[in-house]
Design a protein around this motif. Structure first.
Motif, PDB file in Angstrom:
ATOM      1  N   ALA A   1      41.602   6.835  74.189  1.00  0.00           N
ATOM      2  CA  ALA A   1      40.855   7.737  73.306  1.00  0.00           C
ATOM      3  C   ALA A   1      39.567   8.192  73.994  1.00  0.00           C
ATOM      4  O   ALA A   1      39.205   9.373  73.924  1.00  0.00           O
ATOM      5  CB  ALA A   1      40.546   7.057  71.977  1.00  0.00           C
TER       6      ALA A   1
ATOM      7  N   SER B   1      49.363   4.211  68.231  1.00  0.00           N
ATOM      8  CA  SER B   1      48.500   3.093  67.836  1.00  0.00           C
ATOM      9  C   SER B   1      48.744   2.712  66.382  1.00  0.00           C
ATOM     10  O   SER B   1      48.775   1.517  66.052  1.00  0.00           O
ATOM     11  CB  SER B   1      47.029   3.425  68.082  1.00  0.00           C
ATOM     12  OG  SER B   1      46.561   4.427  67.218  1.00  0.00           O
TER      13      SER B   1
ATOM     14  N   VAL C   1      47.040  -0.270  64.660  1.00  0.00           N
ATOM     15  CA  VAL C   1      45.694  -0.011  65.168  1.00  0.00           C
ATOM     16  C   VAL C   1      45.287   1.412  64.794  1.00  0.00           C
ATOM     17  O   VAL C   1      46.047   2.353  65.005  1.00  0.00           O
ATOM     18  CB  VAL C   1      45.642  -0.180  66.706  1.00  0.00           C
ATOM     19  CG1 VAL C   1      44.273   0.167  67.243  1.00  0.00           C
ATOM     20  CG2 VAL C   1      46.037  -1.587  67.102  1.00  0.00           C
ATOM     21  N   HIS C   2      44.082   1.548  64.228  1.00  0.00           N
ATOM     22  CA  HIS C   2      43.541   2.871  63.888  1.00  0.00           C
ATOM     23  C   HIS C   2      42.739   3.368  65.086  1.00  0.00           C
ATOM     24  O   HIS C   2      41.761   2.750  65.481  1.00  0.00           O
ATOM     25  CB  HIS C   2      42.653   2.762  62.645  1.00  0.00           C
ATOM     26  CG  HIS C   2      42.012   4.047  62.254  1.00  0.00           C
ATOM     27  ND1 HIS C   2      42.713   5.065  61.647  1.00  0.00           N
ATOM     28  CD2 HIS C   2      40.747   4.489  62.390  1.00  0.00           C
ATOM     29  CE1 HIS C   2      41.896   6.081  61.421  1.00  0.00           C
ATOM     30  NE2 HIS C   2      40.698   5.742  61.867  1.00  0.00           N
ATOM     31  N   THR C   3      43.169   4.473  65.674  1.00  0.00           N
ATOM     32  CA  THR C   3      42.518   4.999  66.876  1.00  0.00           C
ATOM     33  C   THR C   3      42.082   6.436  66.644  1.00  0.00           C
ATOM     34  O   THR C   3      42.819   7.242  66.075  1.00  0.00           O
ATOM     35  CB  THR C   3      43.493   4.954  68.075  1.00  0.00           C
ATOM     36  OG1 THR C   3      43.881   3.604  68.289  1.00  0.00           O
ATOM     37  CG2 THR C   3      42.851   5.496  69.329  1.00  0.00           C
ATOM     38  N   HIS C   4      40.886   6.725  67.081  1.00  0.00           N
ATOM     39  CA  HIS C   4      40.379   8.096  67.090  1.00  0.00           C
ATOM     40  C   HIS C   4      39.321   8.196  68.160  1.00  0.00           C
ATOM     41  O   HIS C   4      38.823   7.190  68.649  1.00  0.00           O
ATOM     42  CB  HIS C   4      39.815   8.503  65.729  1.00  0.00           C
ATOM     43  CG  HIS C   4      38.737   7.595  65.242  1.00  0.00           C
ATOM     44  ND1 HIS C   4      37.434   7.698  65.677  1.00  0.00           N
ATOM     45  CD2 HIS C   4      38.766   6.549  64.393  1.00  0.00           C
ATOM     46  CE1 HIS C   4      36.713   6.768  65.094  1.00  0.00           C
ATOM     47  NE2 HIS C   4      37.495   6.049  64.323  1.00  0.00           N
TER      48      HIS C   4
ATOM     49  N   ASP D   1      46.171   0.471  75.981  1.00  0.00           N
ATOM     50  CA  ASP D   1      44.750   0.341  75.685  1.00  0.00           C
ATOM     51  C   ASP D   1      44.307   1.590  74.926  1.00  0.00           C
ATOM     52  O   ASP D   1      43.810   2.548  75.506  1.00  0.00           O
ATOM     53  CB  ASP D   1      43.958   0.172  76.979  1.00  0.00           C
ATOM     54  CG  ASP D   1      42.497  -0.141  76.728  1.00  0.00           C
ATOM     55  OD1 ASP D   1      42.014   0.037  75.584  1.00  0.00           O
ATOM     56  OD2 ASP D   1      41.828  -0.557  77.677  1.00  0.00           O
ATOM     57  N   PHE D   2      44.496   1.559  73.612  1.00  0.00           N
ATOM     58  CA  PHE D   2      44.263   2.746  72.787  1.00  0.00           C
ATOM     59  C   PHE D   2      42.820   3.234  72.842  1.00  0.00           C
ATOM     60  O   PHE D   2      42.567   4.426  72.945  1.00  0.00           O
ATOM     61  CB  PHE D   2      44.671   2.463  71.341  1.00  0.00           C
ATOM     62  CG  PHE D   2      46.110   2.063  71.195  1.00  0.00           C
ATOM     63  CD1 PHE D   2      47.134   2.908  71.578  1.00  0.00           C
ATOM     64  CD2 PHE D   2      46.445   0.817  70.678  1.00  0.00           C
ATOM     65  CE1 PHE D   2      48.461   2.544  71.447  1.00  0.00           C
ATOM     66  CE2 PHE D   2      47.776   0.442  70.545  1.00  0.00           C
ATOM     67  CZ  PHE D   2      48.778   1.304  70.924  1.00  0.00           C
ATOM     68  N   ALA D   3      41.871   2.313  72.785  1.00  0.00           N
ATOM     69  CA  ALA D   3      40.457   2.712  72.790  1.00  0.00           C
ATOM     70  C   ALA D   3      40.092   3.394  74.112  1.00  0.00           C
ATOM     71  O   ALA D   3      39.403   4.416  74.119  1.00  0.00           O
ATOM     72  CB  ALA D   3      39.569   1.501  72.538  1.00  0.00           C
TER      73      ALA D   3
ATOM     74  N   MET E   1      47.343   8.602  68.416  1.00  0.00           N
ATOM     75  CA  MET E   1      47.100   8.101  67.060  1.00  0.00           C
ATOM     76  C   MET E   1      48.377   7.554  66.439  1.00  0.00           C
ATOM     77  O   MET E   1      48.363   6.508  65.793  1.00  0.00           O
ATOM     78  CB  MET E   1      46.488   9.199  66.188  1.00  0.00           C
ATOM     79  CG  MET E   1      45.065   9.525  66.559  1.00  0.00           C
ATOM     80  SD  MET E   1      44.254  10.693  65.432  1.00  0.00           S
ATOM     81  CE  MET E   1      45.237  12.169  65.639  1.00  0.00           C
TER      82      MET E   1
END
Length: 114
Positions: free
Chosen positions: A11, A82, A87-90, A6-8, A79
């Motif tokens: 983050a 993902s 997936v773009h994660t920040h 769960d990248f979001a 990052m």
């Protein structure tokens, strides 16, 4: 922090941890000079391999810095992980401010510029 599925959420957790440790250090993430100084110290710490010294310190400020320096590594891993799945994660403002300062140092060969 749990796995990278769960990248979001990860983050957000990293962002919250950065903010908490920043409060402990009195870091204003919108103060570019203060964030750049922290980034310089992080780069020096990584080069000398002294993160263990920060983490084992009896000084709570040193430990908080060590935690932030370790989080920088987790930010990069998150990052990368993902991105490898498309997936773009920040993170939020603290993440972005710290990442900007670290990238600027990296682009300058690790040397701070004024």
């Amino acid at each position: 922090m749990s796995g990278f599925g769960d990248f979001a959420r990860n983050a957000r957790e990293l962002e919250q941890a950065l903010v908490r440790h920043g409060v402990a250090l009195g870091i204003d993430w919108s103060d570019e000079r203060a964030v750049r100084a922290l980034a310089v110290e992080a780069m020096q710490c990584c080069r000398t391999g002294s993160i263990v010294e920060y983490m084992r310190s009896t000084d709570p400020h040193q430990r908080a810095k060590g935690q932030i320096f370790a989080m920088a590594n987790l930010m990069l891993k998150l990052m990368t992980s993902s991105a490898n799945t498309g997936v773009h994660t920040h993170g939020g403002p603290a993440w972005k401010a710290f990442a900007r300062a670290l990238y600027a140092l990296d682009d300058a060969g690790g040397k701070p510029s004024e």
